[in-house]
Design a protein around this motif. Structure first.
Motif, PDB file in Angstrom:
ATOM      1  N   LYS A   1       0.923  -1.325   0.112  1.00  0.00           N
ATOM      2  CA  LYS A   1       0.045   0.086   0.086  1.00  0.00           C
ATOM      3  C   LYS A   1       0.870   1.265   0.010  1.00  0.00           C
ATOM      4  O   LYS A   1       0.588   2.175  -0.688  1.00  0.00           O
ATOM      5  CB  LYS A   1      -0.892  -0.043   1.334  1.00  0.00           C
ATOM      6  CG  LYS A   1      -2.198  -1.005   1.136  1.00  0.00           C
ATOM      7  CD  LYS A   1      -2.812  -0.989   2.300  1.00  0.00           C
ATOM      8  CE  LYS A   1      -3.902  -2.220   2.295  1.00  0.00           C
ATOM      9  NZ  LYS A   1      -4.600  -2.237   3.577  1.00  0.00           N
ATOM     10  N   TYR A   2       1.912   1.294   0.954  1.00  0.00           N
ATOM     11  CA  TYR A   2       2.932   2.333   0.866  1.00  0.00           C
ATOM     12  C   TYR A   2       3.564   2.750  -0.137  1.00  0.00           C
ATOM     13  O   TYR A   2       3.606   3.719  -1.003  1.00  0.00           O
ATOM     14  CB  TYR A   2       3.859   2.230   2.048  1.00  0.00           C
ATOM     15  CG  TYR A   2       4.750   3.370   2.267  1.00  0.00           C
ATOM     16  CD1 TYR A   2       4.430   4.742   2.652  1.00  0.00           C
ATOM     17  CD2 TYR A   2       6.038   3.527   1.798  1.00  0.00           C
ATOM     18  CE1 TYR A   2       4.949   5.631   2.869  1.00  0.00           C
ATOM     19  CE2 TYR A   2       6.821   4.337   1.928  1.00  0.00           C
ATOM     20  CZ  TYR A   2       6.568   5.527   2.570  1.00  0.00           C
ATOM     21  OH  TYR A   2       7.512   6.420   2.780  1.00  0.00           O
ATOM     22  N   ALA A   3       3.979   1.452  -1.075  1.00  0.00           N
ATOM     23  CA  ALA A   3       4.786   1.551  -2.244  1.00  0.00           C
ATOM     24  C   ALA A   3       3.600   2.342  -3.539  1.00  0.00           C
ATOM     25  O   ALA A   3       4.310   3.031  -4.029  1.00  0.00           O
ATOM     26  CB  ALA A   3       5.145   0.350  -2.755  1.00  0.00           C
ATOM     27  N   MET A   4       2.657   1.623  -3.395  1.00  0.00           N
ATOM     28  CA  MET A   4       1.687   2.017  -4.550  1.00  0.00           C
ATOM     29  C   MET A   4       1.120   3.584  -4.276  1.00  0.00           C
ATOM     30  O   MET A   4       1.006   4.340  -5.232  1.00  0.00           O
ATOM     31  CB  MET A   4       0.304   1.266  -4.445  1.00  0.00           C
ATOM     32  CG  MET A   4       0.681  -0.078  -4.919  1.00  0.00           C
ATOM     33  SD  MET A   4       1.113  -0.400  -6.413  1.00  0.00           S
ATOM     34  CE  MET A   4      -0.402  -0.432  -7.293  1.00  0.00           C
ATOM     35  N   GLU A   5       0.897   4.268  -2.921  1.00  0.00           N
ATOM     36  CA  GLU A   5       0.743   5.411  -2.812  1.00  0.00           C
ATOM     37  C   GLU A   5       1.886   6.430  -3.246  1.00  0.00           C
ATOM     38  O   GLU A   5       1.562   7.366  -3.900  1.00  0.00           O
ATOM     39  CB  GLU A   5       0.452   5.605  -1.254  1.00  0.00           C
ATOM     40  CG  GLU A   5       0.314   7.076  -0.641  1.00  0.00           C
ATOM     41  CD  GLU A   5      -0.038   7.113   0.516  1.00  0.00           C
ATOM     42  OE1 GLU A   5       0.460   8.159   1.183  1.00  0.00           O
ATOM     43  OE2 GLU A   5      -0.355   6.023   1.447  1.00  0.00           O
ATOM     44  N   GLN A   6       3.213   6.174  -2.772  1.00  0.00           N
ATOM     45  CA  GLN A   6       4.137   6.603  -3.072  1.00  0.00           C
ATOM     46  C   GLN A   6       4.514   6.865  -4.643  1.00  0.00           C
ATOM     47  O   GLN A   6       4.716   7.834  -5.305  1.00  0.00           O
ATOM     48  CB  GLN A   6       5.588   6.251  -2.726  1.00  0.00           C
ATOM     49  CG  GLN A   6       5.569   6.209  -1.165  1.00  0.00           C
ATOM     50  CD  GLN A   6       5.424   7.660  -0.443  1.00  0.00           C
ATOM     51  OE1 GLN A   6       5.999   8.365  -0.804  1.00  0.00           O
ATOM     52  NE2 GLN A   6       4.442   7.661   0.354  1.00  0.00           N
ATOM     53  N   ALA A   7       4.162   5.974  -5.295  1.00  0.00           N
ATOM     54  CA  ALA A   7       4.305   5.840  -6.877  1.00  0.00           C
ATOM     55  C   ALA A   7       3.252   6.702  -7.603  1.00  0.00           C
ATOM     56  O   ALA A   7       3.541   7.388  -8.569  1.00  0.00           O
ATOM     57  CB  ALA A   7       4.469   4.357  -7.410  1.00  0.00           C
ATOM     58  N   PHE A   8       2.146   6.296  -7.082  1.00  0.00           N
ATOM     59  CA  PHE A   8       0.853   7.193  -7.781  1.00  0.00           C
ATOM     60  C   PHE A   8       0.940   8.596  -7.360  1.00  0.00           C
ATOM     61  O   PHE A   8       0.249   9.342  -8.178  1.00  0.00           O
ATOM     62  CB  PHE A   8      -0.397   6.466  -7.211  1.00  0.00           C
ATOM     63  CG  PHE A   8      -0.548   5.074  -7.649  1.00  0.00           C
ATOM     64  CD1 PHE A   8       0.237   4.392  -8.464  1.00  0.00           C
ATOM     65  CD2 PHE A   8      -1.721   4.639  -7.630  1.00  0.00           C
ATOM     66  CE1 PHE A   8       0.319   3.015  -8.947  1.00  0.00           C
ATOM     67  CE2 PHE A   8      -1.957   2.938  -8.072  1.00  0.00           C
ATOM     68  CZ  PHE A   8      -0.963   2.555  -8.874  1.00  0.00           C
ATOM     69  N   THR A   9       1.547   8.927  -6.586  1.00  0.00           N
ATOM     70  CA  THR A   9       1.734  10.279  -6.077  1.00  0.00           C
ATOM     71  C   THR A   9       3.027  11.283  -6.552  1.00  0.00           C
ATOM     72  O   THR A   9       3.122  12.376  -6.209  1.00  0.00           O
ATOM     73  CB  THR A   9       1.399  10.813  -4.799  1.00  0.00           C
ATOM     74  OG1 THR A   9       2.218   9.948  -3.928  1.00  0.00           O
ATOM     75  CG2 THR A   9      -0.260  10.343  -4.438  1.00  0.00           C
ATOM     76  N   ASN A  10       3.798  10.506  -7.121  1.00  0.00           N
ATOM     77  CA  ASN A  10       5.247  10.913  -7.277  1.00  0.00           C
ATOM     78  C   ASN A  10       4.847  11.745  -8.659  1.00  0.00           C
ATOM     79  O   ASN A  10       4.675  10.981  -9.527  1.00  0.00           O
ATOM     80  CB  ASN A  10       6.054   9.977  -7.385  1.00  0.00           C
ATOM     81  CG  ASN A  10       7.679  10.369  -7.725  1.00  0.00           C
ATOM     82  OD1 ASN A  10       7.958  10.870  -8.699  1.00  0.00           O
ATOM     83  ND2 ASN A  10       8.545  10.356  -6.634  1.00  0.00           N
ATOM     84  N   GLU A  11       5.397  13.010  -8.782  1.00  0.00           N
ATOM     85  CA  GLU A  11       5.291  13.845  -9.971  1.00  0.00           C
ATOM     86  C   GLU A  11       6.047  13.457 -10.935  1.00  0.00           C
ATOM     87  O   GLU A  11       5.912  13.718 -12.145  1.00  0.00           O
ATOM     88  CB  GLU A  11       5.642  15.319  -9.393  1.00  0.00           C
ATOM     89  CG  GLU A  11       4.653  15.966  -8.765  1.00  0.00           C
ATOM     90  CD  GLU A  11       4.680  17.430  -8.295  1.00  0.00           C
ATOM     91  OE1 GLU A  11       5.766  18.036  -8.897  1.00  0.00           O
ATOM     92  OE2 GLU A  11       4.151  18.079  -7.505  1.00  0.00           O
ATOM     93  N   GLU A  12       7.235  12.930 -10.674  1.00  0.00           N
ATOM     94  CA  GLU A  12       8.178  12.386 -11.674  1.00  0.00           C
ATOM     95  C   GLU A  12       7.580  11.166 -12.491  1.00  0.00           C
ATOM     96  O   GLU A  12       7.712  11.050 -13.768  1.00  0.00           O
ATOM     97  CB  GLU A  12       9.658  12.184 -11.140  1.00  0.00           C
ATOM     98  CG  GLU A  12      10.744  12.137 -12.374  1.00  0.00           C
ATOM     99  CD  GLU A  12      11.988  11.905 -11.561  1.00  0.00           C
ATOM    100  OE1 GLU A  12      13.219  11.815 -12.325  1.00  0.00           O
ATOM    101  OE2 GLU A  12      12.287  12.158 -10.277  1.00  0.00           O
ATOM    102  N   VAL A  13       7.179  10.384 -11.659  1.00  0.00           N
ATOM    103  CA  VAL A  13       6.642   8.979 -12.081  1.00  0.00           C
ATOM    104  C   VAL A  13       5.282   9.362 -12.960  1.00  0.00           C
ATOM    105  O   VAL A  13       5.092   8.726 -14.316  1.00  0.00           O
ATOM    106  CB  VAL A  13       6.318   8.075 -11.020  1.00  0.00           C
ATOM    107  CG1 VAL A  13       5.252   6.981 -11.611  1.00  0.00           C
ATOM    108  CG2 VAL A  13       7.524   7.566 -10.166  1.00  0.00           C
ATOM    109  N   ILE A  14       4.609  10.098 -12.278  1.00  0.00           N
ATOM    110  CA  ILE A  14       3.257  10.834 -13.433  1.00  0.00           C
ATOM    111  C   ILE A  14       3.763  11.249 -14.613  1.00  0.00           C
ATOM    112  O   ILE A  14       3.151  10.933 -15.775  1.00  0.00           O
ATOM    113  CB  ILE A  14       2.473  11.743 -12.509  1.00  0.00           C
ATOM    114  CG1 ILE A  14       1.911  10.885 -11.256  1.00  0.00           C
ATOM    115  CG2 ILE A  14       1.236  12.256 -13.366  1.00  0.00           C
ATOM    116  CD1 ILE A  14       1.209  11.720 -10.225  1.00  0.00           C
TER     117      ILE A  14
END
Length: 142
Positions: free
Chosen positions: A51-64
């Motif tokens: 859950k933590y990993a998904m939250e961090q990835a989905f809200t990271n501006e660079e990943v987006i």
């Protein structure tokens, strides 16, 4: 006149019995392995590191910016997670995708006295092999 003996029910229907029995056995095996895969997948997706990993990835501006939105899980996770009371270990990869590309989240963490400590948490972009660190500088636990 010769008397003809009637065949037994099994002799007349052996093909159906064996065919139905084999089909039933195949269905049971498929359901058994399906439930195991579903259970393991559910264990991963309900874990704090996932859950933590998904939250961090989905809200990271660079990943987006690289993958686009929406970002979603894309396939079967690889790795393992083990929990033992207040201790545990997690080392797995989560495939993700967006409209612009594919990537995977790499998670390496351990649970110490009930708190998860993340050693590695990054998104690796498939096309460029670029790694985007998801750990906050100076704050590696959750």
């Amino acid at each position: 006149m010769e008397e003809q003996r009637q065949k037994s029910w099994f002799s007349r229907n052996w093909g159906w019995v064996l065919g139905g029995g084999c089909l039933t056995l195949i269905i049971i095996v498929v359901l058994f392995f399906g439930s195991i895969i579903f259970g393991v997948s559910k264990m991963f997706t309900s874990s704090t590191p996932y859950k933590y990993a998904m939250e961090q990835a989905f809200t990271n501006e660079e990943v987006i910016a690289i993958l686009g939105e929406p970002i979603e899980s894309d396939g079967i996770m690889q790795g393992n997670i083990s929990l033992n009371g207040d201790d545990g270990e997690a080392d797995f990869r989560i495939p993700i995708k967006g409209p612009n590309g594919e990537a995977r989240i790499v998670v390496v963490a351990y649970k110490d006295y009930g708190e998860w400590v993340y050693e590695k948490l990054y998104v690796q972009i498939k096309e460029t092999k670029e790694a985007i660190n998801l750990l906050d500088k100076g704050l590696e636990g959750n």
